[in-house]
Design a protein around this motif. Sequence first.
Motif, PDB file in Angstrom:
ATOM      1  N   PHE A   1      -2.370  11.548  -3.760  1.00  0.00           N
ATOM      2  CA  PHE A   1      -2.878  11.897  -2.174  1.00  0.00           C
ATOM      3  C   PHE A   1      -2.045  11.243  -1.142  1.00  0.00           C
ATOM      4  O   PHE A   1      -1.305  11.611  -0.371  1.00  0.00           O
ATOM      5  N   ASP A   2      -2.065   9.757  -1.413  1.00  0.00           N
ATOM      6  CA  ASP A   2      -1.705   8.985  -0.168  1.00  0.00           C
ATOM      7  C   ASP A   2      -0.205   9.430   0.317  1.00  0.00           C
ATOM      8  O   ASP A   2      -0.024   9.531   1.336  1.00  0.00           O
TER       9      ASP A   2
ATOM     10  N   ILE B   1       0.564  12.781   1.523  1.00  0.00           N
ATOM     11  CA  ILE B   1       0.203  12.961   3.077  1.00  0.00           C
ATOM     12  C   ILE B   1       0.921  12.249   3.892  1.00  0.00           C
ATOM     13  O   ILE B   1       1.367  12.678   4.954  1.00  0.00           O
ATOM     14  N   ASN B   2       1.269  11.019   3.597  1.00  0.00           N
ATOM     15  CA  ASN B   2       1.980  10.135   4.602  1.00  0.00           C
ATOM     16  C   ASN B   2       3.299  10.544   4.756  1.00  0.00           C
ATOM     17  O   ASN B   2       4.151  10.528   5.776  1.00  0.00           O
TER      18      ASN B   2
ATOM     19  N   GLN C   1      -4.506  12.520  -9.414  1.00  0.00           N
ATOM     20  CA  GLN C   1      -5.257  12.110  -8.120  1.00  0.00           C
ATOM     21  C   GLN C   1      -4.471  11.728  -6.841  1.00  0.00           C
ATOM     22  O   GLN C   1      -4.771  10.919  -6.067  1.00  0.00           O
TER      23      GLN C   1
ATOM     24  N   SER D   1       5.184   4.394   2.069  1.00  0.00           N
ATOM     25  CA  SER D   1       5.542   5.911   2.396  1.00  0.00           C
ATOM     26  C   SER D   1       6.367   5.680   3.794  1.00  0.00           C
ATOM     27  O   SER D   1       7.414   6.345   4.175  1.00  0.00           O
ATOM     28  N   LEU D   2       5.952   4.724   4.601  1.00  0.00           N
ATOM     29  CA  LEU D   2       6.608   4.427   5.810  1.00  0.00           C
ATOM     30  C   LEU D   2       8.261   4.149   5.828  1.00  0.00           C
ATOM     31  O   LEU D   2       8.903   4.539   6.393  1.00  0.00           O
TER      32      LEU D   2
ATOM     33  N   VAL E   1       0.542   3.686   2.087  1.00  0.00           N
ATOM     34  CA  VAL E   1       0.943   3.979   3.562  1.00  0.00           C
ATOM     35  C   VAL E   1       2.006   3.301   3.801  1.00  0.00           C
ATOM     36  O   VAL E   1       3.091   3.820   4.449  1.00  0.00           O
ATOM     37  N   VAL E   2       2.182   1.896   3.480  1.00  0.00           N
ATOM     38  CA  VAL E   2       3.343   1.146   3.978  1.00  0.00           C
ATOM     39  C   VAL E   2       4.667   1.743   3.412  1.00  0.00           C
ATOM     40  O   VAL E   2       5.676   1.695   3.992  1.00  0.00           O
TER      41      VAL E   2
ATOM     42  N   LEU F   1      -5.524  17.093  -4.572  1.00  0.00           N
ATOM     43  CA  LEU F   1      -6.552  16.232  -3.695  1.00  0.00           C
ATOM     44  C   LEU F   1      -6.432  16.645  -2.201  1.00  0.00           C
ATOM     45  O   LEU F   1      -7.235  16.557  -1.189  1.00  0.00           O
TER      46      LEU F   1
ATOM     47  N   SER G   1       0.797  -1.247  -0.026  1.00  0.00           N
ATOM     48  CA  SER G   1      -0.130   0.083   0.095  1.00  0.00           C
ATOM     49  C   SER G   1       0.868   1.141   0.098  1.00  0.00           C
ATOM     50  O   SER G   1       2.110   1.128   0.335  1.00  0.00           O
TER      51      SER G   1
ATOM     52  N   SER H   1       3.150  15.151   5.679  1.00  0.00           N
ATOM     53  CA  SER H   1       2.717  15.546   6.880  1.00  0.00           C
ATOM     54  C   SER H   1       2.824  14.914   8.046  1.00  0.00           C
ATOM     55  O   SER H   1       3.729  13.719   7.830  1.00  0.00           O
TER      56      SER H   1
END
Lengths: 318, 291
Positions: free
Chosen positions: A250-251, A254-255, A248, A137-138, A134-135, A272, A132, A258
Motif C-alpha cells: 500500500f504505502d 500511494i506515496n 498487502q 518513497s520520498l 514514506v521516507v 489495498l 519508513s 499518487s
Amino acid sequence: MSVQSVPTSTAAHASRQRRRQLRTTLAFWGFVGPLFLGLIVFTYIPVLWGFVLSFFEAKRTVTPTTFVGLENYLTLFRDRAFIQSLITVALFALFIVPATTALALGLALLVNSITRGQTFFRSVFFIPTACSYVVASLVWKLNIFNGLPFGLANMVLYQFGQDPIVWIGPPNPPWYWLVLVSVRLWLQVGFYMILFLAGLQEIPRSLYEAAYVDGASGGWTTFRNITFPLLRNTTAAVVVLNIIAAFQAFDEFINILSGTGSSNINLARPPLVYLYGIAIGSQDFGLGTAGAFILAAIIIGITLLQNRFFAFGREERA
Amino acid sequence: MSAVTPRLPPPRRPLNTGRLLGQVLTYTALVLLAILFLIPYYIIFRNALLSQPQITAFTWTWLPIPPRFENLRAILEDPTAPMLTGLRNSAIIATVQTSGSILLASMAGYGLARIPYRWANQVFFLMLVTLMIPGAVTFVPSYVLVASFGWINTLHGIIVPGLFSTFNAFLFRQFYLEFPSELEDAGRVDGLSYWGIYRHILLPNSVGIITALGLLGFIGSWNAFLWPLIIGQRSAYWTVQIVLSTFLTAQTINLPALFMGAAIAVLPLLLIFIFAQSYIVEGVKATGIKG
C-alpha cells in the motif's frame, strides 16, 4: 501449599479446593483477560461484523441496511478495476518475492563467509529496516528516479551517454515497476538477510568439515548439497512472509504514484489501494468488507499452498 | 531469546591463491553493495542540508558544505507541514502503543505459561486463530468498528486497536515456559502472589525479550502509515509519516524542506538501530519464525 497434618473433613477440603481453584481462575483472567478482551473487541467483533456487512448494502453507514446476499462479491468480480488490482499485486509479488529471497540469501552468504567486518556489513545491509516506506518513497520519487536530469539514476545514465528516462509516468516501457520493486527491495532485504544468517549459523560446522574431508571443493557443490537443503525451512518462511507482505502492499504505491494532478496511480493499483478508495473514499462498507475478505482468502490460500509445497518441517522450528 | 550466540570462525583451510582471490572478490562485492545500500541515506542527509538550486543543479554536489541548517526552520515553519504536531503525535502513539502492548502481551504470556487454569489451552487456541488473519486486510472491518465508537480523528483511535499483539503474547509464553521454575517456587515460599511473582521475579528477568520486542514494536509504530492515515484524518492528528506523505503528494517544490523533514523522521530510528542493533536482530530472529 503446606502438607496437611490434621485430617480434615471432606467438606472443608472441598471448599478449600474450590477456593484455590477460584483463586487460580481469577489470577489467570487477571493476566490474560486484558489481552483476550482486546482481541475480542478489536479482532473478533470487527471480523464477524465485517463478514455480516459484506452481505449487506452499507453505504455511508456502518450498520447493515439491505440484505443483498452475494451481490457485493459478484460486483467485485465483475469490476475490472478490482480484477486488475489482483493481477497487479500478483505481478508485483512475482517480481519482488524472488528478488528479495535471492538477494537476502546472497547477502547472508557473503556476510557469513568473511572473517573480519561481519558485524559492520550486517549492520549496513540491515539499516534500511529503520526507514519508513514514506521516507524511502520520498527519496525514490524526488531524487533517485525523479525523471529529471539531476535525478541520481539519470545522472548515472548520462555518464554512459544515455538520455534521461522518465521513470514514473508513461506505461511504456513500464519503468515504474523498477521503481516500485527496488524501493521495497532496499527496505526489506536486510530483514530477511538476518533470518538467513540465523539459519546459516544453525548449520553444524562438522558437516562442512566432513564434506571437505570427502574432497568437496567448497563453493557451489557444498552450497547445493549442504547449505541450501538445510536452509529449506528458512527459505520457506522467507517466501511466505514475503508473499503475505507483498499482497498487502500500500504505502509505496500511494506515496510514489499518487499526487496532486497526477494520474500515475492508475498505472498500478494494488488491492489495498483499491479497497482504500472504496471503503474510505466512497464509504461503501459492504463492498469494502467483501473485498477485504476476498483478499484475506487469497492470502490464506497461498500460505497454505506454500506450506504444503515446501512440506514444512515443523519439528525444526520449535 | 538468549544473548547473541558467539559465532565460530569458519573451518580453516590452507590459504592458497584461489582462496585469497575468493576473499578479495567477496570483500570487493561487499564494499560495492554496502555503498549501494547507503546511497538513499546519503541522499536524505545531503539534500536536507543543500539549497534548492544545489539539489536541482546538473552537476552533483557531493557534500553539503557549508550545511544549510536554515532548512530546518523552513520545514518547521511551513504551515502546510505541521511537523512539530506530527512529531509529538508520533512520539505519543509509538510510546503508548509499545509500552501498552508489551505489558499486555507479557502478562498474557505469563498467565498462559504459568497459571494452571483448566481452560488455558482453549483460550490460547482462540488467540492463535487471530494470527491467521492477514493484518492489513482487517483495516476495513476495523475502520468500521472504530468509526462506530466515534474514534475517528482521535489519538486513542490510532493507539488502542494496536495494543493487542497475539504474536508477542505467543513469544512471551514461549519465553516463560522455558523459565526455571526454582526461582518461582522460591518466590512462592516467600509468600508472593501470582502478581508478585510476575512483578518481582519474571519481569526483571525478561529485560532482553522486552527490549527486543519493544524496539521492534516502536519501529513499526513510528513507521506505520495506513492505519494513522485513515483514523487521523484531520491535521491535528497526523503522525510524522502522514505529514511527510501529505507534503510529498501535495507539492514537490521545496526539496530541501522535504528532505529535512525526511531526515527528522528517520533520525530517531537510525539512532536506535546504531545503539541497540543486537536487540533488534534478536527480535527479528524471534519474529521471523512467524511463517
